[in-house]
Enzyme design. Structure first.
Site, PDB file in Angstrom:
ATOM      1  N   LYS A  36       0.851  -1.054  -0.050  1.00 50.89           N
ATOM      2  CA  LYS A  36       0.091   0.116   0.029  1.00 50.89           C
ATOM      3  C   LYS A  36       0.936   1.217  -0.028  1.00 50.89           C
ATOM      4  CE  LYS A  36      -4.012  -1.943   2.181  1.00 50.89           C
ATOM      5  NZ  LYS A  36      -4.798  -1.907   3.523  1.00 50.89           N
ATOM      6  N   HIS A  75       2.037   6.566   2.804  1.00 49.54           N
ATOM      7  CA  HIS A  75       1.352   7.768   2.835  1.00 49.54           C
ATOM      8  C   HIS A  75       1.792   8.849   3.939  1.00 49.54           C
ATOM      9  CE1 HIS A  75      -1.022   6.947   6.396  1.00 49.54           C
ATOM     10  NE2 HIS A  75      -1.499   5.723   5.958  1.00 49.54           N
ATOM     11  N   HIS A 108       2.286   8.047   7.594  1.00 51.86           N
ATOM     12  CA  HIS A 108       3.669   7.012   7.553  1.00 51.86           C
ATOM     13  C   HIS A 108       4.962   8.070   7.675  1.00 51.86           C
ATOM     14  CE1 HIS A 108       1.093   3.861   5.822  1.00 51.86           C
ATOM     15  NE2 HIS A 108       1.010   3.625   7.086  1.00 51.86           N
TER      16      HIS A 108
END
Length: 625
Positions: A147, A150, A153
């Protein structure tokens, strides 16, 4: 006499604290240590270098204002500090310039990179170093494999990296942990998707982007299948309400579910949990390649992890043991086939209820987290553990710590802290597509490169312009992230963060590069600066700069209390502003040799403190730009 937490050889201001406390104590009729602990640093230099709020001493019999006035009168003549200035119930102390300059510049030029750090603060017992250091685990970053990495994070990574460096600076034994999202049904989906859409070559070349592409494709397939399943479920529900037969419809539904990607993913993940070697080998490959790619990205942010943990590493038997214990102690209870914790029954109304185990018996995050925290405590015997997680998870973390406490492990819960933060808005790449951290850093580096090219003369002097642009870009992103209080979200603004105007990352780098440039052009032997005539530094600009440099060790200690990177940044910008207004007055080039050397000592000390502060924030100070 010994003052607790006083280290004059590492922190010049402690010399002054001890001196003031020793002289004030007999005037107030209290112990020197009582005065020492109440001395505060000031927000602005016009209020002095240290401040004593007299009411804090809690002396009975006289009004604080009267006590302050008496102390101001009776304070003896001193070589180190001027007569205290009485401001209501406060005493303001101004350090005498000449001894301060010698003490501070000597301390910085001798201690260099360790000026501001204090490894004594991490000792279990400061009087007996053989008892070892306190241990802290900082869990941060924690992306999900396949994933996008983003904005959340990114913030966790920047803040967590800073906290780890901060605790290392005060002598704790720091263990940096990345708890990956690397388990669950989505890996079944990903594995099946890879069989359908994957490419070995693409996986090796760019694992994170390729796995994400595969994940998006298989999710689309799954979404297409979900629509008729949902429709059929609705139809069955209506028919049941009408009392009509649903046998055929249910048979049709079972067939659709059996063929769905969602069901295949569930079965695949079940095979992983059951130890299927082939399934686990593919998962291990995805994980290892993703970590390898993450490591390259983290290196650009000056971060190295000691351990890549993850949901997959939580032992199933530990989860079973936790579930059993919570049931036996009455912490958890059954509710409509699921297992929950009702916090209201345990005196924590605000925490509501949390599902601990689904109806089908599968554990949730909370179950895994509790099993994991106990395993960590058994393995590392930490004194503190910090979770750097977005504020959206405040409730989850509060529930998690409370369950740990309720289950009889309050000694673990007490050592845990959630460091939260607000969200970033408007973070996307130029293409407007899903944003991976690497894409964002590339965008910002390109922007910095464009800015640098505008000054051709300087640009030609830089040996590796792309590398410098990358460093400046990373600095721009990190400084924008750390500028406000953690809990405040902010708008990701490419134009603002890459500007050399205002309090930005590039401005900090410019300040460091300018000081490095002065050192190069001065042709002064930096090794001889300790023998410079500091007494020549008489200008108010020089004195105020020395007063600021003296504060750095206190800034570091104060930041340990707040865990706010902005505490450090505010100080660094204050110092760089003082520097930029000094250059025209405290000229190095063209000055008399002795004055040139003294001013160079001051600028080199300022460069060292700026370097130390930037390094603590995880930045790479540049010498040319």
């Amino acid at each position: 006499m010994a003052f607790p937490n006083s280290y004059p050889s590492l922190n010049p201001v402690d010399i002054y604290r001890e001196h003031i406390a020793t002289n004030l104590a007999p005037i107030f009729g209290v112990e020197p240590s009582a005065v020492f602990s109440k001395l505060q640093w000031t927000q602005t230099q016009d209020k002095g270098d240290l401040l004593l709020p007299v009411p804090a001493l809690q002396i009975k019999g006289k009004k604080p204002q009267q006590l302050a006035a008496e102390a101001g009168e009776k304070f003896p003549e001193s070589d180190l500090v001027g007569k205290p200035v009485v401001a209501g119930t406060f005493l303001q102390f101004f350090f005498k310039p000449e001894p301060l300059t010698k003490t501070v510049l000597d301390s910085i030029l001798k201690n260099k990179k360790v000026y501001g750090t204090n490894s004594n603060l991490g000792l279990r017992d400061p009087s007996d170093p053989s008892k070892g250091r306190k241990k802290i685990i900082v869990e941060f970053s924690s992306p999900n494999i396949a994933k996008p990495f983003h904005a959340g994070h990114l913030r966790s990574t920047i803040i967590g990296g800073f906290i780890a460096k901060l605790y290392a600076a005060i002598g704790w034994d720091v263990w940096k942990m990345n708890y990956l999202g690397d388990w669950g049904k989505q890996y079944g989906l990903l594995a099946n998707g890879y069989k359908k859409y994957g490419s070995e070559e693409e996986l090796t070349r760019d694992p994170i982007n390729h796995l994400f592409d595969v994940y998006v494709k298989i999710n689309k397939d799954s979404a297409v299948q979900d629509a008729p399943i949902k429709e059929l479920k609705e139809k069955i529900k209506l028919n049941k309400e009408k009392g009509e037969s649903v046998t055929e419809l249910e048979k049709e539904l079972a067939g659709l579910i059996e063929e769905s990607e969602d069901e295949k993913a569930r079965k695949y993940f079940k095979s992983m949990e059951d130890g299927d070697r082939e399934a686990l080998a593919l998962w291990e490959k995805f994980r290892a390649l993703s970590i390898s790619k993450y490591e390259q990205t983290y290196a650009r942010l000056n971060i190295e992890f000691d351990e890549y943990a993850g949901e997959s590493k939580v032992a199933p038997e530990a989860i079973v043991a936790v579930s059993k214990e919570l049931a036996e102690t009455g912490v958890s209870e059954e509710s409509e086939g699921a297992v929950i914790v009702d916090f209201e029954k345990h005196g924590a109304k605000k925490l509501g209820k949390a599902i601990f185990q689904r109806k089908d018996g599968t554990p949730l995050y909370l179950t895994r987290d509790i099993a994991e925290i106990r395993a960590r405590y058994d393995k590392y015997h930490f004194d503190k553990m910090i979770y750097v997680v977005a504020a959206q998870q405040d409730l989850h973390l509060a529930q998690f710590f409370k369950v740990t406490e309720l289950s009889g492990h309050s000694e673990i819960a007490e050592k845990c802290q959630h460091v939260n933060f607000g969200m970033v808005r408007g973070m996307s790449t130029r293409k407007g597509t899903v944003k991976f951290l690497d894409d964002i850093l590339r965008d910002v580096a390109d922007k910095m490169h464009d800015v640098m090219r505008k000054n051709e003369t300087k640009y030609e002097q830089i040996e590796h312009p792309e590398q410098v642009a990358d460093t400046l870009g990373i600095t721009a992103v990190m400084v924008q992230d750390m500028s406000g209080k953690r809990i405040n979200g902010y708008d990701f603004n490419l134009e603002a963060m890459t500007s050399f105007e205002g309090d930005t990352g590039p401005y900090l780098q410019y300040a460091h590069a300018r000081l490095s440039s002065i050192a190069r052009k001065s042709e002064v032997d930096l090794a001889k600066l300790l023998s410079a005539k500091y007494s020549l530094l008489k200008e108010q600009h020089a004195i105020d700069l020395v007063r600021l440099l003296a504060q750095w060790p206190d800034v570091v200690q104060n930041t340990v209390k707040t865990l706010e990177p902005a505490t450090v940044l505010t100080y660094l910008f204050k110092m760089t502003h003082a520097l930029s207004s000094s250059y025209d007055i405290l000229k190095v080039i063209g000055s008399e040799p002795e004055l040139k050397e003294a001013r160079m000592a001051l600028y080199e000390a300022a460069r060292q403190v700026l370097h130390n502060g930037m390094s603590l924030l995880g930045l790479n100070p540049v010498e040319r730009m």
